[in-house]
Design an enzyme around this catalytic site. Structure first.
Site, PDB file in Angstrom:
ATOM      1  N   TYR A 159       0.838  -1.209   0.000  1.00  0.00           N
ATOM      2  CA  TYR A 159       0.000   0.000   0.000  1.00  0.00           C
ATOM      3  C   TYR A 159       0.874   1.261   0.000  1.00  0.00           C
ATOM      4  O   TYR A 159       0.636   2.204  -0.759  1.00  0.00           O
ATOM      5  CB  TYR A 159      -0.895  -0.037   1.242  1.00  0.00           C
ATOM      6  CG  TYR A 159      -1.762   1.173   1.437  1.00  0.00           C
ATOM      7  CD1 TYR A 159      -2.977   1.293   0.769  1.00  0.00           C
ATOM      8  CD2 TYR A 159      -1.393   2.198   2.316  1.00  0.00           C
ATOM      9  CE1 TYR A 159      -3.792   2.396   0.966  1.00  0.00           C
ATOM     10  CE2 TYR A 159      -2.199   3.300   2.514  1.00  0.00           C
ATOM     11  CZ  TYR A 159      -3.401   3.392   1.843  1.00  0.00           C
ATOM     12  OH  TYR A 159      -4.198   4.493   2.033  1.00  0.00           O
TER      13      TYR A 159
ATOM     14  N   LYS B 129       0.974   4.249  -2.739  1.00  0.00           N
ATOM     15  CA  LYS B 129       0.592   5.633  -2.430  1.00  0.00           C
ATOM     16  C   LYS B 129       1.744   6.616  -2.686  1.00  0.00           C
ATOM     17  O   LYS B 129       1.519   7.749  -3.117  1.00  0.00           O
ATOM     18  CB  LYS B 129       0.097   5.724  -0.980  1.00  0.00           C
ATOM     19  CG  LYS B 129      -1.214   4.987  -0.753  1.00  0.00           C
ATOM     20  CD  LYS B 129      -2.345   5.626  -1.556  1.00  0.00           C
ATOM     21  CE  LYS B 129      -3.629   4.837  -1.526  1.00  0.00           C
ATOM     22  NZ  LYS B 129      -4.732   5.487  -2.236  1.00  0.00           N
TER      23      LYS B 129
HETATM   24  P1  NAD Z   1     -13.363   2.381   1.694  1.00  0.00           P
HETATM   25  O1  NAD Z   1     -13.021   0.928   1.697  1.00  0.00           O
HETATM   26  O2  NAD Z   1     -14.287   2.894   2.743  1.00  0.00           O
HETATM   27  O3  NAD Z   1     -13.934   2.796   0.265  1.00  0.00           O
HETATM   28  C1  NAD Z   1     -13.249   2.457  -0.916  1.00  0.00           C
HETATM   29  C2  NAD Z   1     -14.248   2.307  -2.043  1.00  0.00           C
HETATM   30  O4  NAD Z   1     -13.527   1.955  -3.224  1.00  0.00           O
HETATM   31  C3  NAD Z   1     -15.264   1.197  -1.794  1.00  0.00           C
HETATM   32  O5  NAD Z   1     -16.571   1.671  -2.056  1.00  0.00           O
HETATM   33  C4  NAD Z   1     -14.854   0.089  -2.758  1.00  0.00           C
HETATM   34  O6  NAD Z   1     -15.931  -0.680  -3.234  1.00  0.00           O
HETATM   35  C5  NAD Z   1     -14.199   0.899  -3.875  1.00  0.00           C
HETATM   36  N1  NAD Z   1     -13.237   0.113  -4.646  1.00  0.00           N
HETATM   37  C6  NAD Z   1     -12.365  -0.814  -4.178  1.00  0.00           C
HETATM   38  N2  NAD Z   1     -11.686  -1.341  -5.206  1.00  0.00           N
HETATM   39  C7  NAD Z   1     -12.149  -0.765  -6.340  1.00  0.00           C
HETATM   40  C8  NAD Z   1     -11.843  -0.904  -7.710  1.00  0.00           C
HETATM   41  N3  NAD Z   1     -10.934  -1.787  -8.132  1.00  0.00           N
HETATM   42  N4  NAD Z   1     -12.504  -0.148  -8.598  1.00  0.00           N
HETATM   43  C9  NAD Z   1     -13.454   0.734  -8.194  1.00  0.00           C
HETATM   44  N5  NAD Z   1     -13.793   0.905  -6.908  1.00  0.00           N
HETATM   45  C10 NAD Z   1     -13.140   0.165  -5.981  1.00  0.00           C
HETATM   46  O7  NAD Z   1     -11.972   3.145   1.727  1.00  0.00           O
HETATM   47  P2  NAD Z   1     -11.602   4.628   2.218  1.00  0.00           P
HETATM   48  O8  NAD Z   1     -11.078   4.507   3.580  1.00  0.00           O
HETATM   49  O9  NAD Z   1     -12.717   5.547   1.928  1.00  0.00           O
HETATM   50  O10 NAD Z   1     -10.383   4.949   1.254  1.00  0.00           O
HETATM   51  C11 NAD Z   1     -10.544   5.658   0.039  1.00  0.00           C
HETATM   52  C12 NAD Z   1      -9.187   6.085  -0.493  1.00  0.00           C
HETATM   53  O11 NAD Z   1      -8.533   6.896   0.464  1.00  0.00           O
HETATM   54  C13 NAD Z   1      -8.253   4.925  -0.765  1.00  0.00           C
HETATM   55  O12 NAD Z   1      -7.470   5.224  -1.911  1.00  0.00           O
HETATM   56  C14 NAD Z   1      -7.379   4.892   0.458  1.00  0.00           C
HETATM   57  O13 NAD Z   1      -6.141   4.324   0.211  1.00  0.00           O
HETATM   58  C15 NAD Z   1      -7.262   6.380   0.736  1.00  0.00           C
HETATM   59  N6  NAD Z   1      -6.887   6.701   2.103  1.00  0.00           N
HETATM   60  C16 NAD Z   1      -7.706   6.327   3.134  1.00  0.00           C
HETATM   61  C17 NAD Z   1      -7.358   6.667   4.419  1.00  0.00           C
HETATM   62  C18 NAD Z   1      -8.239   6.321   5.570  1.00  0.00           C
HETATM   63  O14 NAD Z   1      -7.821   6.477   6.721  1.00  0.00           O
HETATM   64  N7  NAD Z   1      -9.481   5.887   5.334  1.00  0.00           N
HETATM   65  C19 NAD Z   1      -6.158   7.347   4.673  1.00  0.00           C
HETATM   66  C20 NAD Z   1      -5.343   7.689   3.606  1.00  0.00           C
HETATM   67  C21 NAD Z   1      -5.726   7.367   2.316  1.00  0.00           C
END
Ligand code: NAD
Length: 253
Positions: A159, A163
């Site tokens: 991951y 990123k």
């Molecule tokens: P989440 O799991 O709540 O939501 C992610 C969404 O992406 C889901 O609805 C899932 O169905 C969809 N998804 C997964 N694989 C997919 C694909 N191949 N094609 C299309 N859609 C797909 O995750 P989140 O926590 O909301 O994270 C969203 C983004 O933010 C991610 O890129 C994650 O790495 C990044 N991020 C999250 C956090 C955190 O703390 N939540 C921190 C830093 C970065």
């Protein structure tokens, strides 16, 4: 030049907008006047986000697609152009973070995370760029993370690589289209309270909250607001940059 936060009437695509941060971004953009196309691999959750946006009186439509699949992403771009004639804003947010230590990680697990998180950004951008170049306008915002580029985490080496990779990709991509009124930036969220993180941390988010200088985790709406700024007419000359949204978490010695 009219400088404002307005993105009224702009056509936005948000990937991974079926839940969490993506849903927050979609809602903020819609509440500020954009027509938002909700893209998610999970059709049911994409439709749920769209219903929520419509209930608030805004315009939105769902598309089920896998960001790591080139055919899917070409279909997304074609469908949006057919329905709305433009693609103004592209938020490349879909991402996964299944934990695995390197010693136990299979090649397939590594490839899957890189494919969705990093290749997904390449494919999404590649599919939308022809239209953005044609209209001489585009605002692209990728969801990176503080993890990888700034910090590290056990079990998230794949991951972290994806990123940090997004930021390298974003910078060079920004240069390629800088003369075409297309900006490409990234957000680096700290831990955000979402369905995904609650699953990942098994309810253990309180210690993280306590270690956050502002005393709270950021919300999907906080990320949406940073995206809104980069997508708005207030940021036409900001490109190849990141905004960290983590309540100061990454600056503590
Ligand atoms: P989440 O799991 O709540 O939501 C992610 C969404 O992406 C889901 O609805 C899932 O169905 C969809 N998804 C997964 N694989 C997919 C694909 N191949 N094609 C299309 N859609 C797909 O995750 P989140 O926590 O909301 O994270 C969203 C983004 O933010 C991610 O890129 C994650 O790495 C990044 N991020 C999250 C956090 C955190 O703390 N939540 C921190 C830093 C970065």
């Amino acid at each position: 030049m009219d400088s404002s936060f307005s993105i009224q009437g702009k056509i936005a695509i948000v990937t991974g907008a079926g839940s969490g941060i993506g849903r927050g971004i979609a809602e903020v953009l819609a509440n500020n006047g954009a027509k938002v196309v909700v893209v998610d691999i999970d059709e049911t959750s994409a439709k749920r986000t769209v219903e929520q946006i419509r209930r608030a009186g805004n315009i939105s439509s769902p598309i089920a697609a896998d960001v790591s699949n080139w055919v899917d992403m070409q279909k997304v771009a074609a469908a949006v152009i057919k329905e709305y004639n433009r693609i103004d804003i592209l938020c490349e947010n879909a991402g996964i973070y299944p934990p695995a230590k390197i010693i136990e990680m299979s090649e397939e697990q590594w490839d899957k995370v890189i494919d969705v998180n990093l290749k997904g950004c390449f494919l999404g951008l590649k599919s939308c760029l022809p239209q953005m170049l044609k209209q001489n306008y585009g605002r692209v915002i990728m969801t990176s993370s503080i993890t990888g580029y700034r910090t590290g985490e056990i079990g998230l080496s794949h991951y972290s690589a994806s990123k940090a990779g997004i930021i390298g990709f974003m910078r060079s991509a920004a240069l390629e289209v800088a003369k075409n009124n297309i900006t490409i930036n990234a957000i680096e969220p700290g831990t955000i309270s979402t369905e995904g993180t609650r699953r990942f941390a098994a309810g253990e988010l309180k210690p993280l909250e306590d270690r956050t200088p502002t005393g709270r985790l950021s919300t999907p709406e906080d990320i949406g607001n940073a995206v809104l700024f980069l997508a708005s007419d207030l940021a036409p000359n900001i490109t190849g940059q990141t905004i960290v949204v983590d309540g100061g978490y990454s600056i503590v010695e």
